[in-house]
Every structure is written in structure tokens, then in C-alpha cells.
Design an enzyme around this catalytic site. Structure first.
Site, short mmCIF file in Angstrom:
data_model
loop_
_atom_site.label_atom_id
_atom_site.label_comp_id
_atom_site.label_asym_id
_atom_site.label_seq_id
_atom_site.Cartn_x
_atom_site.Cartn_y
_atom_site.Cartn_z
N CYS A 104 -39.50 -64.16 24.98
CA CYS A 104 -40.02 -62.78 25.09
C CYS A 104 -40.59 -62.31 23.75
CB CYS A 104 -38.92 -61.84 25.55
SG CYS A 104 -38.29 -62.22 27.20
C1 BEZ Z 1 -36.22 -65.74 26.27
O1 BEZ Z 1 -37.10 -64.89 26.25
O2 BEZ Z 1 -36.25 -66.74 25.55
C2 BEZ Z 1 -35.04 -65.57 27.21
C3 BEZ Z 1 -35.17 -64.75 28.30
C4 BEZ Z 1 -34.09 -64.60 29.14
C5 BEZ Z 1 -32.91 -65.23 28.89
C6 BEZ Z 1 -32.81 -66.07 27.79
C7 BEZ Z 1 -33.87 -66.22 26.94
#
Ligand code: BEZ
Length: 259
Positions: free
Chosen positions: A88
């Protein structure tokens, strides 16, 4: 992720159908769920063409009413399960850099993440540092995941959607909403797959070209390439409207509407 034992407990409480249709308050009093607001209202079924549910929220740019925020514009709402998640973080940095592209298309950007405003502010500082950008759109503070619930952004895997670290899976959605507040396109991503900014712009171009010119767009279409005459328009009418029409099959006719 929840342990297998926890999942079995949850599965014994509700079937998948019940999970979406009847979120019983007593269920949410389980330890898994107690940090989050208990949705008591029925979750709306959001389909393409549905009016995007309105909501009031706190954002990094102040309080908003979502429909007022959209106003006469298009909007893109993209959501995240938690701040400081790696995939994200890269996505928000990339979206921040695309500000001018979205503005040129009349699209207001707004993010959502299931944490509070203080955390969002710290995360934005990280995003700006990592991606060398200046993130300028608001991010909704959805710590109780009310909006994630309203927009059905949760994962079907289990009802709590919360892993051991408290990260709610998945809440990784993209909603493209038009000025009449209709949901025109959605994308849902698992935690492991980063979104694609070019694809987001491409589908906005397609939707806006379709609305303006009354055409549809083929696979991998990019602005300026040939478009498709929809089946609702006869070839005779298409020739009057678009002049050059290339008929590959009676049901597959191309034309060009420029940039
Ligand atoms: C991420 O954006 O890397 C992520 C999103 C949800 C859960 C774990 C990691």
C-alpha cells in the site's frame, strides 16, 4: 492470519451467505472483533450502476460528506487495510505522483485506510519520503472499518478479517464513481498484488470516452486507438455518426473518435 482453530470457530458461527447478509451484533462481541464498530445496518449490495453510498468521515483534509466531496466531478476511492503496509505504501506514493493525470480527467482522488488520523499523518510523511512525492489528496480515517463494511471491501475468508497483527484483510479496493455518484467500475486486490496506476487511468479514459462518444473500447485500448461501435447502433447509423466504420463482422465494427 487467524489460526485454523479460530477460523473453525468462526465458520461454525455463520455460513458464508450469513456472513454477508446477517451480521449479528452478538457475533461482534467476540474478542476477535471487539476493537471495531459493530455494523448494525444491512450491507448494501453494490453493483456497477449503484449509487455509491454516502457517508461522513474524518480525513487528513478535515471532515467530509462523501457526496459533497465528489460534487460535479468523477472520483476514485482506493482503500487500504492499514497504514505502514508495504504494498500500500508503494501504491499511495504512485497515486500521489499521478495527481495531474487525475486532475486532467476531472477525477478527485481519495484514499481510505483502517487507522486513525494521527497514524495517517505519520504514514504520509513516510510515503512522501520513500516515493519522493507530496501526497495531496485526503485519506479517510476508517479505524472502525465502518466505511470498509459499507462498501463491502472485506475479505470473504473469515468474518473478522483481522490477522494476528490486527491487519484487516483485504480492504484493497478501487471504486470509480461518476458525477451522478454512480459506481462505474470496481477493482478488488488481495494484499499481495500491487495495483496498476496506468490501468486505473486507462479505464477512466475508456469510461469517459464511452460517455462522451457513445462507443465501447476493445481489449487493451488506449486513447486514440480504434473503438467499437456498440451493438445498439446499426451500421447505417454508425456510418452517419462516425463516417469511417470498419466492419469486421456484423457484430464487430470499429471506428475512431480521436483523442
Ligand atoms: C501491504 O500493503 O503490503 C499489505 C496489505 C495488507 C496486509 C498486509 C500487507
Amino acid at each position: 492470519m487467524l489460526s485454523a482453530a479460530s477460523r473453525n470457530v468462526l465458520r461454525s458461527v455463520t455460513t458464508p451467505l450469513q456472513q454477508t447478509r446477517s451480521l449479528r451484533p452478538q457475533y461482534f462481541n467476540t474478542p476477535f472483533r471487539r476493537h471495531y464498530a459493530i455494523p448494525t445496518t444491512e450491507q448494501p449490495r453494490l453493483r456497477l450502476g449503484s449509487i455509491a453510498p454516502n457517508f461522513q468521515a474524518k480525513t487528513t483534509h478535515g471532515d467530509i460528506d462523501f457526496h459533497d466531496f465528489i460534487g460535479e466531478n468523477w472520483a476514485i476511492l482506493f482503500s487500504h487495510p492499514a497504514d505502514f503496509t508495504p504494498v500500500c505504501t508503494t501504491e499511495l506514493g504512485a497515486f500521489a505522483k499521478m495527481k495531474d493525470e487525475f486532475e486532467r480527467r476531472g477525477v478527485k482522488m481519495i484514499g481510505l485506510s483502517a487507522n486513525d488520523l494521527g497514524s495517517h499523518d505519520r504514514w504520509i510523511r513516510d510515503i512522501n519520503e520513500i516515493s519522493k512525492t507530496n501526497l495531496q489528496f485526503p485519506i479517510i480515517a476508517d479505524a472502525d472499518r465502518k466505511i470498509a463494511y459499507l462498501y463491502d471491501m472485506l475479505d470473504a475468508q473469515d468474518l473478522t478479517n483481522i490477522d494476528q497483527k490486527g491487519i484487516a484483510f483485504t480492504i484493497r479496493a478501487v471504486f470509480i464513481i461518476d458525477p451522478s455518484k454512480k459506481i462505474r467500475l470496481t477493482m478488488l486486490y488481495p494484499a499481495s498484488v500491487g495495483r496498476n496506476t496506468s490501468e486505473v487511468l486507462r479505464v477512466i479514459d475508456s469510461l469517459q470516452t464511452g460517455d462522451k462518444k457513445g462507443v465501447t473500447t476493445p481489449i487493451n485500448w488506449q486513447v486514440g486507438e480504434d473503438v467499437i461501435v456498440p451493438p445498439t447502433v446499426s451500421t447505417e447509423d454508425a456510418k452517419k455518426k462516425f463516417k469511417d466504420v470498419r466492419e469486421v463482422k456484423p457484430y464487430l465494427r470499429f471506428t475512431n473518435v480521436g483523442k
